[in-house]
Design a protein around this motif. Structure first.
Motif, short mmCIF file in Angstrom:
data_model
loop_
_atom_site.label_atom_id
_atom_site.label_comp_id
_atom_site.label_asym_id
_atom_site.label_seq_id
_atom_site.Cartn_x
_atom_site.Cartn_y
_atom_site.Cartn_z
N CYS A 1 0.82 -1.22 0.00
CA CYS A 1 0.00 0.00 0.00
C CYS A 1 0.85 1.27 0.00
N ASP A 2 2.00 1.26 0.70
CA ASP A 2 2.85 2.45 0.71
C ASP A 2 3.36 2.77 -0.69
N LEU B 1 0.43 3.96 -2.97
CA LEU B 1 0.04 5.33 -2.65
C LEU B 1 1.06 6.33 -3.18
N ARG C 1 -7.37 8.73 -2.85
CA ARG C 1 -8.40 8.54 -1.83
C ARG C 1 -8.82 7.08 -1.73
N THR D 1 -7.03 4.44 -2.50
CA THR D 1 -5.94 3.69 -1.87
C THR D 1 -5.94 3.90 -0.36
N SER D 2 -6.10 5.13 0.06
CA SER D 2 -6.10 5.45 1.49
C SER D 2 -7.26 4.78 2.21
N ARG E 1 -5.29 2.83 8.35
CA ARG E 1 -4.21 3.80 8.50
C ARG E 1 -2.95 3.18 9.09
N PHE F 1 -0.05 1.74 6.92
CA PHE F 1 0.90 2.58 6.23
C PHE F 1 2.05 2.92 7.17
N PRO G 1 -1.54 8.49 5.18
CA PRO G 1 -2.37 9.50 4.55
C PRO G 1 -2.74 10.64 5.49
#
Length: 265
Positions: free
Chosen positions: A61-62, A65, A104, A106-107, A112, A115, A121
Motif C-alpha cells: 500500500c505504501d 500510494l 483517496r 488507496t487510502s 491507516r 501505512f 495519509p
C-alpha cells in the motif's frame, strides 16, 4: 522515497519519468529527448503498478500510494493539455482526476496503521505556517455571496447539501491558507479530496454550479504557479471553465478571473 523505489521498480520508473520531465522544462533545447525518456519510464511503470493496484494489500500500500501521487505530479509536469482541466475534461472524463481519486481510494482501502508513519495519509502537519501571502480581495464577501447563490439555486434539489458543503469546505481552505494555518502549499487540494463522488461526477459532467465553485478553487492553486510542474495550469483551467460554462453563469467568474490574472478572450 528512494528506499521504496528500490523495493518497487514501478516507483523508480515514475521517479525517473518525473525527473525527465523536469529536465525537459529546464533544458527546452532537448525537450523532445527528455519527454521521450519520460514516456518510456511512465509506460514501464504503468505495466508494473496496475496489478499492484488490483491486489492492494498492507505489504504494497505504501508503494502504491506513492505511485499514484507521483503520477499526479507527472500529469502536471507534462504541462497543460488540450481539453484537460484537472477536475473535468472537455471531451472525456479527466485522466488526472481519476488518478487523484485513486489516492483517496488507496487510502480508504487500507487501515491507516498499515501505512508506514512517514507516508501515512493526511495527518495534519505541525510545521511552521507558510510565508504571508497576498490575500485575495474581499474573499470573505465573495464566498458568502457564492454560498447564498448556491443555496438559492440548489434549493429543493437532491444536490443542495453537496453544493453548499462544497462552498463551506472551500471557505475553510481559504481561511486556512490566508490566516496562516496551512503548512504545505498542496494542502489546498484537500478540497477536491473531500468532495463526494456525486459532486465530482457532476463536475465531470460540467454542471454549472460545481463549475462555478471550482473556479473559486482555482484561485487557491494560483500560488502553485511558482513550481515548475504547475506553470501554466491556472490560466489553462480557468480558460476551460470560461469556454464550457453556459453564458448565463459567466458573471460568477469575474471575481476568480481577476484574482488569477487571466484575460478573457
Amino acid at each position: 522515497m528512494a528506499d521504496v523505489g528500490f523495493r518497487n521498480p514501478f516507483v523508480l520508473h515514475l521517479m525517473f519519468a518525473l525527473t525527465a520531465l523536469h529536465l525537459a522544462h529546464c533544458r527546452p533545447d532537448r525537450r523532445e529527448q527528455y519527454v521521450t525518456t519520460a514516456d518510456h519510464h511512465y509506460e514501464r511503470a504503468l505495466v508494473l503498478v496496475t496489478p499492484e493496484i488490483v491486489n492492494l494489500n498492507p505489504s504494497n500500500c505504501d508503494a502504491v500510494l506513492l505511485a499514484v501521487q507521483i503520477i499526479c505530479f507527472i500529469s502536471w509536469g507534462r504541462g497543460p493539455q488540450p481539453g484537460e482541466y484537472l477536475a473535468f475534461g472537455r471531451d472525456k472524463k479527466s485522466d488526472w482526476l481519476m488518478m487523484f481519486r485513486g489516492i483517496r481510494t488507496t487510502s480508504a482501502s487500507i487501515e491507516r496503521q498499515q501505512f508506514v508513519k512517514t507516508r501515512a495519509p493526511a495527518v495534519q502537519s505541525k510545521n511552521r505556517p507558510l510565508p504571508a501571502q497576498e490575500v485575495p480581495e474581499e474573499y470573505e464577501k465573495q464566498l458568502n455571496e457564492l454560498r447564498e447563490h448556491v443555496d438559492f439555486v440548489s434549493k429543493d434539489t437532491p444536490d443542495h447539501d453537496d453544493n453548499v458543503q462544497a462552498v463551506d469546505i472551500l471557505r475553510e481552505m481559504y481561511d486556512n491558507r490566508y490566516q496562516g494555518t496551512d503548512t504545505e502549499y498542496h494542502v489546498t487540494f484537500g478540497w477536491l479530496y473531500r468532495m463526494t463522488d456525486s459532486y465530482l461526477e457532476r463536475l465531470q459532467q460540467r454542471d454549472p454550479i460545481p463549475m462555478i465553485i471550482y473556479a473559486h478553487f482555482v484561485v487557491l492553486i494560483r500560488v502553485l504557479d511558482q513550481f515548475w510542474y504547475m506553470q501554466g495550469w491556472t490560466h489553462h483551467v480557468m480558460s476551460g471553465i470560461w469556454e464550457l460554462l453556459p453564458r448565463e453563469h459567466r458573471a460568477w467568474l469575474d471575481w476568480p478571473i481577476k484574482r488569477v490574472g487571466w484575460v478573457k478572450p
